[in-house]
Design an enzyme around this catalytic site. Sequence first.
Site, mmCIF file in Angstrom:
data_model
loop_
_atom_site.group_PDB
_atom_site.id
_atom_site.type_symbol
_atom_site.label_atom_id
_atom_site.label_comp_id
_atom_site.label_asym_id
_atom_site.label_seq_id
_atom_site.Cartn_x
_atom_site.Cartn_y
_atom_site.Cartn_z
ATOM 1 C CG ASP A 483 -11.671 -25.065 24.941
ATOM 2 O OD1 ASP A 483 -11.345 -23.861 25.139
ATOM 3 O OD2 ASP A 483 -11.174 -26.032 25.049
ATOM 4 C CG ASP A 553 -5.160 -25.062 28.581
ATOM 5 O OD1 ASP A 553 -6.076 -25.413 29.397
ATOM 6 O OD2 ASP A 553 -5.093 -24.875 27.412
HETATM 7 C C1 DGJ Z 1 -8.253 -26.148 25.857
HETATM 8 C C2 DGJ Z 1 -8.693 -26.121 27.438
HETATM 9 O O1 DGJ Z 1 -8.100 -24.997 27.944
HETATM 10 C C3 DGJ Z 1 -8.316 -27.441 27.946
HETATM 11 O O2 DGJ Z 1 -8.835 -27.630 29.464
HETATM 12 C C4 DGJ Z 1 -9.121 -28.634 27.118
HETATM 13 O O3 DGJ Z 1 -10.357 -28.539 27.186
HETATM 14 C C5 DGJ Z 1 -8.510 -28.832 25.651
HETATM 15 N N1 DGJ Z 1 -8.764 -27.281 25.150
HETATM 16 C C6 DGJ Z 1 -9.210 -29.513 24.892
HETATM 17 O O4 DGJ Z 1 -8.895 -29.388 23.517
#
Ligand code: DGJ
Length: 733
Positions: A483, A553
Amino acid sequence: MTQGSLISFDAETQSFHLHNDEISYVPGIEDGGVLAHLYFGRRIKKYHGQLKSPRIDRGFSGNLPGSFDRTFSLDAILREYSYEGDGDFRSPALVIRQADGSRSTFFKFQDYSISDGKPGLTGLPATYVLDNSEAQTLTINLVDDVSDLTLAMNYTIYRNRPVVTRSVKIINYGQQTVNIEKIASMMIDLPAGEKDVISLPGGHLNERNINREPITFGTKTFQSRRGTTSHHMNNFIAITNRDTDEFQGEALGLSLAYSGNHKEEVSKDPYGSYRISVGINDDQFDWEIASQDSFQAPEVIMTYSHAGLNGMSHALHDLLQQRMVRSKYKNSPRPILVNNWEATFMDFDEARLLPIVDEAKALGIEMFVLDDGWFGHRDDDMTSLGDWQVLDKKFPQGLQHFADYIHERDLKFGIWLEPEMISIDSKLYQNHPEYMLRVPNRIAIPSRNQYVLDIGRPEVRENIHGQIKALLDTTDIDYVKWDMNRSLADIYANDLSDERQGEVMHRYVLGLYQLLEDLTTEYPDILWEGCSGGGGRIDAGFMYYMPQSWASDNADAVARMKIQYGTSLGYPTSSFTSHVSETPNQQTGRDTSLQTRGAVAMSSVFGNELDLTQMTPVEKQAVKAQVDQYKDIRQLVQYGRYSRLIDPNKGNRGAWMFVSDDKNEALVFSFKLLSDGQPENEILKLVDLDPNKTYENVVSGDEFGGDELMNAGIYEPNVFEDFSAIIYHFKAK
Ligand code: DGJ
């Protein structure tokens, strides 16, 4: 196609012809040794030289240095590349600051070479060949006599794809150090005509909208200045004719294989010609090249289609899937996962997660992914980034104990990391505050309460690499979600001199690529998934290291169908992941049925973010049915040929479909947004089938000819609910 040459040089017309069965690309040498653009489009057998630029006296356009022929102006011809100070007043592809402070260069043709295959680009991602007969590469060397700089223009044409890739390299054979202020990877001038540009802008939770507009006079710039590809503007654009649609018309797709600041410029000049350039953003960029040193710019993939946007996407999908992805998972079924993020956020411990693992097993899910919050002392987003050791409080018996529990149930175990980041509240910061990107004497800019590591520095990479290695060597981990949750600010590297601070952002990307190259090579059995606060780093270059990325997200079915529709313009469905999450959706508040959420998520690499322990037996049954259904269609969704049918951004419906290579199987996903009292009798027409085959709807048993499904179509049933979805599955008899 025979294994004949794909590239030739015609001394009479002074032109190169890159060709295969589908396309021709023709650069040529014009007066003064200038490299001109002559043609890119459908295959022609031979170029006879008639597209040399018309000689017209263009007022206020300069002429060749020292020449008094007023009819030849670089400002008015179609070119393959252009330079500051050469008399072409359009936006230049290359700007070099010479040692004396001047910015003029004039690159003239020197020589060329043609080789089989396709060389890699050191330190950068690039499409590749498995066999040298798959492609040929042309290198045209241009030279600026005064500074003794060589500009190597590289073109590769694939034998069986409507694809040309381009990149440039500068080699400084001069005695003086020079600085690159701008270097596009590709520039092309296209002849007059009505043209549109399609870009993919957006934001967090709203990635890759399809934005189509006419290219009019002046220059339009699409870019990222955020240090990463960004949610806000993807580094893919398409240039189309005004009448091009999904199914017909010309489309040129341009995809930059790079994961940092980028810039796509499109302009229309006074004579109606179009200039298109793509490359690293010149904003905040200044790169020093010492004598005998060189600089390699990233690759741009160019696809040509005369079969509309779907034709363009088909070529890109197949190329990226087959010749950009290197992972061992490139062609294998991607596991169906459950990720605990939306179910628990950081509020979990092993005892809270074990029942989710049990439910996942019972529902046929294949992998459990442990998301953010398992390390350091992380209970919220204020802490611990940079400390990649397990939080004992949450896993009192250690992470391997949890991994064992999962593996004993025959599930895979995945884990979340955010390796490029640092929290002030971390051991890493206590020990190495200098590892953070920060401008001296200024207070650094937080974003999501976190800061960025200067991953361009070798010692920072070594530290992070060592920590990740320790984790992967001591725990059985099958998958990593990599991430990255903020944009880069505070651009200053402690290990570079003041004069070289313009190199920081590109060095960051090169450092990241080095780290990814090392880890993905050392751990080839791990399935690596990219992520940047959702889909902030979906780009062709990242696919070289990670075969799939989290698309957004925002898992709301309606928002997500639009995001996936836009994403599919440049990226294959195997490269982005989509999960079913709870309703009402956490990002939009919208209520949608499990069926519709499932249909959207099942249209790419499928997973789940539901809290499986909080569901009723009926809901669990429905989730299990989706998991079973996805296993049945997975191969077709991940590796079949995907076509867009109806854009959900444009009206009340959306649709796309997948067809197997042998055209024996097809899946159609059709969505209706709002229900109508008196609905129209809507017909859905399919594409890409074999007109001579008979297809059976596997649910209803109804039979149709392929020609019938494509030309007559089928009536869509009327569904009495908002946000409805239907999946049709056809098999040839
Ligand atoms: C952003 C990601 O897109 C989410 O799926 C998740 O992993 C969060 N970060 C966690 O901080």
